[in-house]
Design an enzyme around this catalytic site. Structure first.
Site, PDB file in Angstrom:
ATOM      1  N   LYS A  33       0.671  -1.202   0.082  1.00 44.97           N
ATOM      2  CA  LYS A  33       0.062  -0.020   0.100  1.00 44.97           C
ATOM      3  C   LYS A  33       0.855   1.137   0.201  1.00 44.97           C
ATOM      4  CE  LYS A  33      -0.289  -0.205   5.074  1.00 44.97           C
ATOM      5  NZ  LYS A  33      -1.058  -0.707   6.413  1.00 44.97           N
ATOM      6  N   ARG A 133     -10.483  -0.322  15.263  1.00 44.40           N
ATOM      7  CA  ARG A 133     -10.161   0.311  13.958  1.00 44.40           C
ATOM      8  C   ARG A 133     -11.254  -0.181  12.976  1.00 44.40           C
ATOM      9  NH1 ARG A 133      -4.334   1.018  11.511  1.00 44.40           N
ATOM     10  NH2 ARG A 133      -4.963  -0.563  10.437  1.00 44.40           N
ATOM     11  N   HIS A 165      -6.161  -7.345  12.962  1.00 34.65           N
ATOM     12  CA  HIS A 165      -5.184  -6.654  12.923  1.00 34.65           C
ATOM     13  C   HIS A 165      -4.803  -6.432  14.405  1.00 34.65           C
ATOM     14  CE1 HIS A 165      -2.062  -4.294  11.096  1.00 34.65           C
ATOM     15  NE2 HIS A 165      -2.532  -3.000  11.335  1.00 34.65           N
ATOM     16  N   ARG A 221       1.279 -10.919   7.042  1.00 36.20           N
ATOM     17  CA  ARG A 221       1.218  -9.410   6.395  1.00 36.20           C
ATOM     18  C   ARG A 221       2.123  -8.443   6.416  1.00 36.20           C
ATOM     19  NH1 ARG A 221      -3.954  -9.728   8.787  1.00 36.20           N
ATOM     20  NH2 ARG A 221      -3.371  -7.627   9.650  1.00 36.20           N
ATOM     21  N   TYR A 264      14.154  30.759   6.265  1.00 39.01           N
ATOM     22  CA  TYR A 264      13.248  31.567   7.017  1.00 39.01           C
ATOM     23  C   TYR A 264      13.073  31.720   8.397  1.00 39.01           C
ATOM     24  CZ  TYR A 264      10.602  31.180   2.402  1.00 39.01           C
ATOM     25  OH  TYR A 264      10.524  31.074   1.106  1.00 39.01           O
ATOM     26  N   CYS A 311      12.390  24.320   3.999  1.00 38.13           N
ATOM     27  CA  CYS A 311      11.404  25.019   3.356  1.00 38.13           C
ATOM     28  C   CYS A 311      10.609  23.978   2.372  1.00 38.13           C
ATOM     29  CB  CYS A 311      11.986  26.286   2.184  1.00 38.13           C
ATOM     30  SG  CYS A 311      13.278  27.087   3.232  1.00 38.13           S
ATOM     31  N   MET A 312       9.733  24.705   1.248  1.00 43.56           N
ATOM     32  CA  MET A 312       8.725  23.897   0.446  1.00 43.56           C
ATOM     33  C   MET A 312       9.915  23.104  -0.477  1.00 43.56           C
ATOM     34  SD  MET A 312       6.112  25.115  -2.133  1.00 43.56           S
ATOM     35  CE  MET A 312       4.910  25.707  -0.896  1.00 43.56           C
ATOM     36  N   ASP A 313      10.792  23.719  -0.655  1.00 46.13           N
ATOM     37  CA  ASP A 313      11.494  23.050  -1.920  1.00 46.13           C
ATOM     38  C   ASP A 313      13.148  22.758  -1.642  1.00 46.13           C
ATOM     39  OD1 ASP A 313       9.281  23.372  -3.751  1.00 46.13           O
ATOM     40  OD2 ASP A 313       9.974  25.394  -3.356  1.00 46.13           O
TER      41      ASP A 313
HETATM   42  C1  LIG Z   1      -0.340  -1.641   6.964  1.00 38.64           C
HETATM   43  C2  LIG Z   1      -0.970  -2.947   7.354  1.00 38.64           C
HETATM   44  C3  LIG Z   1      -0.071  -4.201   7.467  1.00 38.64           C
HETATM   45  C4  LIG Z   1       1.575  -4.077   7.475  1.00 38.64           C
HETATM   46  O1  LIG Z   1       1.897  -3.460   8.489  1.00 38.64           O
HETATM   47  P1  LIG Z   1       3.409  -3.540   9.113  1.00 38.64           P
HETATM   48  O2  LIG Z   1       3.558  -2.673  10.449  1.00 38.64           O
HETATM   49  O3  LIG Z   1       4.014  -2.289   7.935  1.00 38.64           O
HETATM   50  O4  LIG Z   1       3.976  -4.702   8.881  1.00 38.64           O
HETATM   51  C5  LIG Z   1      -0.701  -5.168   7.584  1.00 38.64           C
HETATM   52  N1  LIG Z   1      -2.111  -5.271   8.050  1.00 38.64           N
HETATM   53  C6  LIG Z   1      -2.811  -4.276   7.928  1.00 38.64           C
HETATM   54  C7  LIG Z   1      -4.380  -4.486   7.989  1.00 38.64           C
HETATM   55  C8  LIG Z   1      -2.443  -3.203   7.460  1.00 38.64           C
HETATM   56  O5  LIG Z   1      -3.001  -1.911   7.422  1.00 38.64           O
END
Ligand SMILES: *Cc1c(COP(=O)(O)O)cnc(C)c1O
Length: 374
Positions: A33, A133, A165, A221, A264, A311-313
């Site tokens: 992701k 969540r 999770h 995961r 700045y 700064c921005m850039d």
């Molecule tokens: C992002 C995410 C992961 C991976 O988590 P890490 O801590 O980067 O290994 C696994 N499962 C879900 C649902 C996530 O949102």
């Protein structure tokens, strides 16, 4: 030939997935992701598959569709979507993406799309085991599971996975993890009594993959570990190699006198006559403005600190009397092998996590891929 680039080592990504594979008998879903945590989604996905991942995970439907459009045909799970995304849901299902189901509305929307398209949708039912969540709350779970069993009997869905999770996997041994594992087992039992026999049960992120075998079930995961960043910094590297090096060519250098205000707000003032170097990266590129006067940068083999406001850039680094040349690289972070700072060093200095440091690197920074077969 560069202003600023994130050099991504695909051999490192591949090797990190091999390390994760060796840590568990479960299958590995590499999480790609957020543009592969800033490393480039498709390239990271291909390197992860070369390392032995057999699944890919993404948050949003657009990401899953982009993987398919990019020619990736392994199972892909997308888990974060809203009722407004009817066209996206249809496209993802047409592409054979596995859909995360977190409650009644998402099951109903998936069933509707299945009927419209005349297909059976692969779904993963998510139980909230204590993160509060996404996922069905424990009191909603029996009803969700019963509805899913009916939809499966009707040929609308195929319950491929049941998952959850973890909230505190980065604190190995924390009692909350044991409670979540127990809640997950209870939820699996409820599903089994409803007649569901999921192919994969999955719970573990990177930290749990490397430190908590009791969370592995059939599939893990990992995300951050795929990119080589240690998920439990206090436990060391686990043999992971950070894949991203962020660097930029110096755009200007000059000698300035003592007592000159820099950038700045004059948040930094030179003490002596000195050389200031201009690094062409700023908060528009994802460099946190909070790095002002804090974050480390390596120039000419030595470590300095961002001097004055980001700064921005661009930002400035006071390098003292070090002889430097315009165009030579400033390395913000990398694997740390040659003494350069790491994303972990940046995170420590800025009171954040390395996830945020790499993921925020913006689209204006060129990704250059090295290593790997991909
Ligand atoms: C992002 C995410 C992961 C991976 O988590 P890490 O801590 O980067 O290994 C696994 N499962 C879900 C649902 C996530 O949102």
């Amino acid at each position: 030939m560069f202003r600023a680039e994130a050099v991504v080592d695909l051999t490192a990504i591949r090797g990190n997935v091999e390390t994760l594979r060796a840590a568990t008998p479960a299958e590995v879903m590499a999480v790609v992701k957020a543009d592969g945590y800033g490393h480039g989604m498709l390239e990271s996905a291909r390197a992860a598959l070369a390392g032995g991942a057999s699944w890919l995970g993404v948050a949003v439907l657009d990401e899953a569709i982009a993987l398919r459009t990019g020619g990736i045909d392994v199972p892909v799970l997308a888990w974060l979507w809203t009722p407004a995304e009817t066209a996206n849901l249809r496209a993802a299902i047409r592409h054979g993406v596995d859909i995360g189901i977190s409650g009644g509305w998402s099951l109903a929307a998936t069933q509707l799309t299945a009927r419209e398209l005349g297909v059976t949708v692969r779904v993963h039912l998510k139980i909230d085991t204590g993160l509060s969540r996404n996922g069905a709350y424990v009191t909603e779970w029996p009803e969700l599971v019963a509805a899913a069993a009916r939809a499966q009997a009707a040929g609308e869905i195929d319950v491929i996975g049941i998952w959850s999770h973890l909230a505190l996997a980065d604190e190995p041994g924390h009692p909350v993890t044991a409670r979540q594992v127990a809640a997950f087992r209870d939820a699996l039992e409820v599903a089994e009594r409803a007649g569901l026999r999921p192919l994969v049960r999955h719970l573990a992120n990177s930290a749990a993959t490397l430190t908590a075998p009791e969370t592995h079930f059939d599939l893990v995961r990992p995300g951050i570990a795929v990119y080589g960043l240690p998920p439990v910094p206090a436990r060391g590297s686990f043999g992971l190699v950070p894949a991203m090096t962020l660097q930029a060519g110096l755009a200007s250098i000059k000698r300035v006198g003592a007592g000159e205000g820099v950038s700045y707000g004059h948040a930094y003032t030179t003490k002596l006559e000195t050389t200031v170097a201009l690094v062409p990266l700023g908060y528009a590129d994802g460099i946190p403005r909070a790095a002002t006067n804090l974050a480390p940068v390596m120039i000419g083999g030595r470590r300095f600190t961002v001097s004055g406001r980001v700064c921005m850039d661009q930002f400035v680094v006071d390098v003292g009397d070090l002889p430097i040349e315009v165009g030579q690289p400033a390395v913000l972070f990398g694997p740390g092998r040659d003494g350069e700072p790491t994303a972990q060093d940046w995170a420590d200095g800025l009171d954040t996590i390395h996830y945020e440091i790499v993921t925020r690197i913006g689209a204006r920074v060129t990704r250059r891929y090295v290593g790997g077969a991909a």
